[in-house]
Write a protein that holds these residues in place. Structure first.
Motif, PDB file in Angstrom:
ATOM      1  N   PHE A  19       0.648  -1.401   0.033  1.00  0.00           N
ATOM      2  CA  PHE A  19      -0.318  -0.212  -0.291  1.00  0.00           C
ATOM      3  C   PHE A  19       0.709   1.394   0.207  1.00  0.00           C
ATOM      4  CE2 PHE A  19      -3.823  -1.525   0.390  1.00  0.00           C
ATOM      5  CZ  PHE A  19      -4.894  -0.899   0.312  1.00  0.00           C
ATOM      6  N   LEU A  22       1.895   1.835  -3.675  1.00  0.00           N
ATOM      7  CA  LEU A  22       0.842   2.154  -4.220  1.00  0.00           C
ATOM      8  C   LEU A  22       0.483   3.773  -3.860  1.00  0.00           C
ATOM      9  CD1 LEU A  22      -1.602  -0.602  -3.735  1.00  0.00           C
ATOM     10  CD2 LEU A  22      -0.865   0.504  -5.830  1.00  0.00           C
ATOM     11  N   TRP A  26       0.284   6.627  -6.192  1.00  0.00           N
ATOM     12  CA  TRP A  26      -1.560   7.418  -5.844  1.00  0.00           C
ATOM     13  C   TRP A  26      -1.132   8.964  -5.566  1.00  0.00           C
ATOM     14  CZ3 TRP A  26      -6.077   6.064  -6.944  1.00  0.00           C
ATOM     15  CH2 TRP A  26      -7.196   5.959  -6.832  1.00  0.00           C
ATOM     16  N   LEU A  44     -10.204  12.023  -3.270  1.00  0.00           N
ATOM     17  CA  LEU A  44      -9.399  10.771  -3.539  1.00  0.00           C
ATOM     18  C   LEU A  44      -9.202  10.402  -2.701  1.00  0.00           C
ATOM     19  CD1 LEU A  44      -7.566  11.544  -6.881  1.00  0.00           C
ATOM     20  CD2 LEU A  44      -9.398   9.652  -6.389  1.00  0.00           C
ATOM     21  N   MET A  47      -7.780   7.393   0.129  1.00  0.00           N
ATOM     22  CA  MET A  47      -6.893   5.617   0.053  1.00  0.00           C
ATOM     23  C   MET A  47      -5.730   5.890   0.514  1.00  0.00           C
ATOM     24  SD  MET A  47      -5.958   3.905  -2.818  1.00  0.00           S
ATOM     25  CE  MET A  47      -4.000   3.359  -3.143  1.00  0.00           C
ATOM     26  N   MET A  50      -7.293   3.575   3.538  1.00  0.00           N
ATOM     27  CA  MET A  50      -7.649   2.032   3.028  1.00  0.00           C
ATOM     28  C   MET A  50      -7.399   1.062   3.677  1.00  0.00           C
ATOM     29  SD  MET A  50      -8.279   1.727  -0.733  1.00  0.00           S
ATOM     30  CE  MET A  50      -8.667   0.357  -1.673  1.00  0.00           C
ATOM     31  N   PHE A  54      -8.579  -2.722   4.849  1.00  0.00           N
ATOM     32  CA  PHE A  54      -8.377  -3.518   4.235  1.00  0.00           C
ATOM     33  C   PHE A  54      -7.043  -4.594   4.291  1.00  0.00           C
ATOM     34  CE2 PHE A  54      -5.471  -5.351   0.576  1.00  0.00           C
ATOM     35  CZ  PHE A  54      -6.842  -5.729  -0.563  1.00  0.00           C
ATOM     36  N   LEU A  58      -8.944  -8.865   4.647  1.00  0.00           N
ATOM     37  CA  LEU A  58      -8.724  -9.333   3.759  1.00  0.00           C
ATOM     38  C   LEU A  58      -8.381 -10.873   5.355  1.00  0.00           C
ATOM     39  CD1 LEU A  58      -7.353 -10.632   1.353  1.00  0.00           C
ATOM     40  CD2 LEU A  58      -5.020  -9.452   2.027  1.00  0.00           C
ATOM     41  N   PHE A 155     -13.877   4.209   0.164  1.00  0.00           N
ATOM     42  CA  PHE A 155     -12.403   3.591  -0.305  1.00  0.00           C
ATOM     43  C   PHE A 155     -12.756   2.114   0.410  1.00  0.00           C
ATOM     44  CE2 PHE A 155     -11.255   6.997  -3.139  1.00  0.00           C
ATOM     45  CZ  PHE A 155     -10.387   5.978  -3.658  1.00  0.00           C
ATOM     46  N   PHE A 159     -14.962   0.076  -1.885  1.00  0.00           N
ATOM     47  CA  PHE A 159     -13.730  -0.788  -2.709  1.00  0.00           C
ATOM     48  C   PHE A 159     -12.844  -1.432  -2.246  1.00  0.00           C
ATOM     49  CE2 PHE A 159     -12.890   3.520  -5.123  1.00  0.00           C
ATOM     50  CZ  PHE A 159     -14.297   3.419  -6.179  1.00  0.00           C
ATOM     51  N   PHE A 162     -14.632  -5.445  -2.141  1.00  0.00           N
ATOM     52  CA  PHE A 162     -14.955  -5.881  -3.629  1.00  0.00           C
ATOM     53  C   PHE A 162     -13.415  -6.174  -4.110  1.00  0.00           C
ATOM     54  CE2 PHE A 162     -18.684  -3.722  -4.172  1.00  0.00           C
ATOM     55  CZ  PHE A 162     -19.667  -4.589  -4.270  1.00  0.00           C
ATOM     56  N   ILE A 163     -12.412  -5.420  -3.802  1.00  0.00           N
ATOM     57  CA  ILE A 163     -11.364  -5.164  -3.687  1.00  0.00           C
ATOM     58  C   ILE A 163     -11.067  -7.080  -3.603  1.00  0.00           C
ATOM     59  CG2 ILE A 163      -8.313  -4.870  -3.878  1.00  0.00           C
ATOM     60  CD1 ILE A 163      -9.197  -2.542  -4.776  1.00  0.00           C
ATOM     61  N   ALA A 166     -12.198 -10.159  -4.780  1.00  0.00           N
ATOM     62  CA  ALA A 166     -11.838 -10.397  -6.023  1.00  0.00           C
ATOM     63  C   ALA A 166     -11.012 -11.485  -5.537  1.00  0.00           C
ATOM     64  CB  ALA A 166     -11.176  -9.100  -6.791  1.00  0.00           C
ATOM     65  N   LEU A 167      -9.625 -10.958  -4.603  1.00  0.00           N
ATOM     66  CA  LEU A 167      -9.058 -11.509  -4.581  1.00  0.00           C
ATOM     67  C   LEU A 167      -8.800 -13.416  -3.816  1.00  0.00           C
ATOM     68  CD1 LEU A 167      -6.312  -9.274  -2.356  1.00  0.00           C
ATOM     69  CD2 LEU A 167      -5.933 -11.142  -3.970  1.00  0.00           C
TER      70      LEU A 167
END
Lengths: 189, 256
Positions: A19, A22, A26, A44, A47, A50, A54, A58, A155, A159, A162-163, A166-167
């Motif tokens: 992150f 990233l 960003w 923005l 981020m 997050m 996150f 996970l 975020f 976000f 959903f991420i 997807a993972l």
């Protein structure tokens, strides 16, 4: 309570560091947008909140939100963003962690993750007050932090959830999450 | 890239215990954070500026290059505060923009704070070796080894992460991926970059952890260190100089 194993810890810190990388990219986007579109810039901003939520979504273990947040912030600090980033990472991670703890680390929904982001946003607002970023006209203050809170929710809630979904589809989460009861019963059949 | 970060000469700051340096800098920056007096904020910025330009041991050219982001952040944080800051004694107004005496004061306060943070942050990262910093944190400040080694391992993987990001960017370009507009596009962009990046990083981190445990790394076990770090006389000198110069900066700001 499920404790962090060494694998979990290393993965948590790795997520924080990724992150951090990233956020570095960003930041370039943010700097370009900063002067021309003040509204888009605040949108923005989520981020930066997050990383903690996150990591928790996970790994689903206590402590991950806080540790990942600090790891991300320390990478940013090493990348030249100054030591104040570390202070922000500390309070933001702590706020998100406390919110997940309030729900006994059992809720992984969009609303709870989003609220964790908003809690981080509130904590960073507190630090901004001390730092002096918040001595703005009342309308400017409400616009700035209102948009920032909305962005935090988008975020870290939408976000991030959903991420993580997807993972899960890629199968890596099976490496880290504890084995489900369901999977044991499947073996018996 | 990494050669860039070799200093012209190693100043006394290099010999200070890295963990002690971090703790002292961090404590001093908390003073910077909570301070609300403009003269003191200015004198602190000057003090840390002297530390950065005079004792980091890098050539002036590099230091000036590193100053560019500091100046930008000084201007951008200051400017917002200048134009939108609250205040009663208005000097100039045009629509939503309003400059008042208070907002000028706040802008300068904020600007000098961000300069102080920038100077100290850069002085710190320019004068330490990251690995030794984590070793010193373990030995002098009892940071559990599991955190220190995780950080070192994760930091080692940064080049791999940035390379992967680059590859992903090229791959998306070659496939001519078009993103939607607005918030949806933002999500699509984020997802298309982060998912492969995280999947790969998680696998890699897990493999490292398994390898370390296979080689009998145990959390919380008593251990010896490959790089022993300790306190020296220079550490005492460092702490005294820092406390002395901050006191001086404070006194100068009060009896200016």
């Amino acid at each position: 309570m499920k404790k962090l194993k060494f694998t979990d810890l290393l993965i948590t810190i790795m997520i924080g560091v990724v992150f951090g990388v990233l956020m570095k990219f960003w930041d370039d986007l943010y700097t370009v947008v900063k002067p021309i579109m003040p509204v888009a810039r605040q949108l923005l901003y989520g981020m930066w909140f997050m990383v903690g939520p996150f990591a928790f979504l996970l790994l689903r273990k206590p402590g991950t939100a806080f540790i990942a947040s600090i790891a991300g912030a320390s990478l940013s600090a090493f990348a030249g963003h100054g030591i104040e980033v570390l202070m922000y990472g500390f309070v933001q991670g702590l706020a998100a962690e406390l919110l997940f703890a309030a729900f006994r680390y059992r809720r992984y929904s969009i609303v709870i993750a989003g609220l964790a982001g908003v809690a981080s946003c509130l904590a960073s607002f507190g630090l901004d007050l001390i730092y002096g970023y918040a001595a703005l006209e009342t309308w400017a203050l409400i616009v700035k932090y209102g948009l920032r809170a909305i962005s935090a929710f988008i975020f870290t809630g939408i976000f991030a959830v959903f991420i993580v979904k997807a993972l899960e589809a890629t199968g890596v989460t099976s490496l880290i999450r504890p084995v489900d009861k369901k999977e044991y019963t499947m073996l018996d059949q | 890239m990494f050669n860039w970060f070799t200093p012209k000469r190693e100043t006394w700051l290099f010999r200070v215990n890295p963990a002690l340096k971090f703790i002292v800098f961090f404590a001093f920056l908390i003073i910077t954070l909570v301070n609300q007096s403009l003269p003191f904020a200015l004198s602190q910025a000057i003090l840390y500026g002297i530390l950065f330009y005079g004792f980091s041991g890098y050539s002036m050219k590099k230091l000036l290059l590193l100053s560019i982001p500091l100046v930008i952040s000084f201007l951008s944080t200051g400017l917002t505060m200048l134009l939108f800051g609250k205040g009663e004694t208005v000097l100039w107004q045009w629509g939503l923009f309003k400059i008042s005496e208070e907002s000028i004061r706040h802008a300068l306060l904020l600007g000098s704070k961000s300069l102080s943070f920038g100077f100290v942050g850069f002085t710190f990262i320019l004068t330490i070796q990251p690995v030794l910093f984590f070793y010193a944190m373990m030995q002098q400040f009892r940071l559990p080894s599991k955190y220190a080694y995780s950080f070192i391992a994760a930091f080692r993987l940064i080049p791999a992460v940035t390379e992967e990001l680059q590859i992903r960017r090229n791959a998306l370009k070659v496939r001519n991926i078009q993103f939607s507009k607005g918030v949806k596009g933002l999500y699509e962009r984020l997802q298309s970059y982060t998912v492969p990046l995280f999947a790969q990083s998680i696998r890699r981190a897990q493999r490292i952890a398994v390898a370390m445990e296979a080689k009998q790394y145990q959390m919380g076990a008593a251990r010896t260190y490959y790089y022993p770090t300790r306190y020296n006389r220079i550490d005492v000198v460092f702490v005294l100089i820092m406390i002395g110069s901050l006191t001086l900066a404070f006194l100068l700001s009060v009896y200016q």
